[in-house]
Design a protein around this motif. Sequence first.
Motif, mmCIF file in Angstrom:
data_model
loop_
_atom_site.group_PDB
_atom_site.id
_atom_site.type_symbol
_atom_site.label_atom_id
_atom_site.label_comp_id
_atom_site.label_asym_id
_atom_site.label_seq_id
_atom_site.Cartn_x
_atom_site.Cartn_y
_atom_site.Cartn_z
ATOM 1 N N HIS A 120 31.437 38.937 45.803
ATOM 2 C CA HIS A 120 30.996 39.690 46.986
ATOM 3 C C HIS A 120 31.395 41.167 47.038
ATOM 4 O O HIS A 120 30.839 41.908 47.834
ATOM 5 C CB HIS A 120 31.380 38.948 48.281
ATOM 6 C CG HIS A 120 32.831 38.984 48.628
ATOM 7 N ND1 HIS A 120 33.276 38.803 49.931
ATOM 8 C CD2 HIS A 120 33.931 39.169 47.871
ATOM 9 C CE1 HIS A 120 34.593 38.883 49.941
ATOM 10 N NE2 HIS A 120 35.017 39.090 48.721
ATOM 11 N N ASP A 157 35.820 35.024 53.412
ATOM 12 C CA ASP A 157 36.881 35.557 52.547
ATOM 13 C C ASP A 157 37.725 36.559 53.347
ATOM 14 O O ASP A 157 37.228 37.223 54.256
ATOM 15 C CB ASP A 157 36.217 36.261 51.360
ATOM 16 C CG ASP A 157 37.198 36.659 50.275
ATOM 17 O OD1 ASP A 157 37.288 35.943 49.265
ATOM 18 O OD2 ASP A 157 37.884 37.696 50.433
ATOM 19 N N ALA A 158 39.012 36.665 52.988
ATOM 20 C CA ALA A 158 39.910 37.588 53.703
ATOM 21 C C ALA A 158 39.490 39.049 53.571
ATOM 22 O O ALA A 158 39.910 39.892 54.365
ATOM 23 C CB ALA A 158 41.332 37.428 53.168
ATOM 24 N N HIS A 159 38.676 39.327 52.542
ATOM 25 C CA HIS A 159 38.242 40.709 52.298
ATOM 26 C C HIS A 159 36.771 40.866 52.666
ATOM 27 O O HIS A 159 35.987 39.926 52.519
ATOM 28 C CB HIS A 159 38.440 41.059 50.822
ATOM 29 C CG HIS A 159 39.850 40.844 50.343
ATOM 30 N ND1 HIS A 159 40.262 39.648 49.780
ATOM 31 C CD2 HIS A 159 40.929 41.655 50.394
ATOM 32 C CE1 HIS A 159 41.560 39.754 49.476
ATOM 33 N NE2 HIS A 159 41.988 40.950 49.848
ATOM 34 N N ASP A 239 41.141 32.929 50.482
ATOM 35 C CA ASP A 239 42.320 33.801 50.571
ATOM 36 C C ASP A 239 42.671 34.162 52.016
ATOM 37 O O ASP A 239 43.606 34.915 52.254
ATOM 38 C CB ASP A 239 42.154 35.059 49.702
ATOM 39 C CG ASP A 239 40.834 35.753 49.894
ATOM 40 O OD1 ASP A 239 40.051 35.344 50.766
ATOM 41 O OD2 ASP A 239 40.578 36.724 49.148
ATOM 42 N N GLY A 280 37.286 34.360 46.868
ATOM 43 C CA GLY A 280 38.715 34.491 46.579
ATOM 44 C C GLY A 280 39.534 33.241 46.886
ATOM 45 O O GLY A 280 38.994 32.167 47.189
ATOM 46 N N TYR A 282 44.056 32.680 46.123
ATOM 47 C CA TYR A 282 44.947 33.008 45.010
ATOM 48 C C TYR A 282 46.260 32.236 45.014
ATOM 49 O O TYR A 282 47.104 32.481 44.162
ATOM 50 C CB TYR A 282 45.176 34.534 44.979
ATOM 51 C CG TYR A 282 43.855 35.247 44.922
ATOM 52 C CD1 TYR A 282 43.141 35.312 43.728
ATOM 53 C CD2 TYR A 282 43.257 35.765 46.071
ATOM 54 C CE1 TYR A 282 41.885 35.901 43.674
ATOM 55 C CE2 TYR A 282 42.003 36.358 46.029
ATOM 56 C CZ TYR A 282 41.325 36.415 44.826
ATOM 57 O OH TYR A 282 40.080 36.972 44.770
#
Length: 301
Positions: A120, A157-159, A239, A280, A282
């Motif tokens: 993404h 996603d966290a981002h 994430d 993500g 991790y």
Amino acid sequence: MKTAIIYDDVFLKHDLPKHPENSLRLKYFLKSLPQFDFPILKPKPVSFESLEAVHSKNYIDSVRLSCREYSPGFFDPDTYYNSYTYNSAVFAAGAVEKGVELLLNNKYETVFCAVRPPGHHAERDRAMGFCIFNNVAIGAVRALLLGIKKIFIVDFDAHHGNGTQHTFYINPKVFYFSTHQYPFYPGTGSKEENNEHILNIPIQEGSGDTKYKEVYGEIYRKSIETFKPEIILVSAGYDLHKDDPLSNLEVTDKGVRFILEQILLSAKELSIPILFTLEGGYNFHALERCGKITFQLLKSI
Ligand SMILES: [Zn+2]
């Protein structure tokens, strides 16, 4: 829901041990999969028609050449490549493309693409943030080419998915809904960037399950019911989990379950197909638990 998983060992070959985005992530995410009897399908390489609708020919050629002639190396300070990276990325994008085709041919109701590298952050002309080709955007383009007029992409996603937002920024057929830590990498995803079909919901660090319950239980459900898509594509980035080393959102296993439930229920209520693609995540143990939660829900909803 009738579900298939798309996976191949080719996704393990793009690898750099000790880098956060390494092949063990995917192994941990899939650790519980044998407990569930989902069909596991092989991906195909992405079609150039879909790939070149999202990325420039120059960029695609440069990725291929770098992997063949100049590997290993880095496309940006975060994004490594080895001699297998081009091939892994072509099959990751191809997995999402195949998933969309299977859903639109009514072969399955849900597809989970367990792929690497993630997608993404990838922009038209460059690799970024561990991403080479924008898998979810390529899946959306495939759906458009097959005649779908309304696509809803949800990205937890966290981002922020800068590449996905930019691909569809002026295309009202694609709704992009993103929750992400903000301010944070990659810097995009503020409310100021929203338009009638881009809905960024920036989330402060430390917000946790309470905030996510409000957003996915109310705002997400309202947005999707209003837009009335024909298909949902999910950028599934785990994430956001509280144990993740790359974010500080403090979402627990229960919070992840809630988000996934809301997304799956929205597809069920609208009677539309849904595809997930891995972004993500991790922390190996959090990934293993999130994988199990995901597969349990795919079985039970
Ligand atoms: Zn992320």
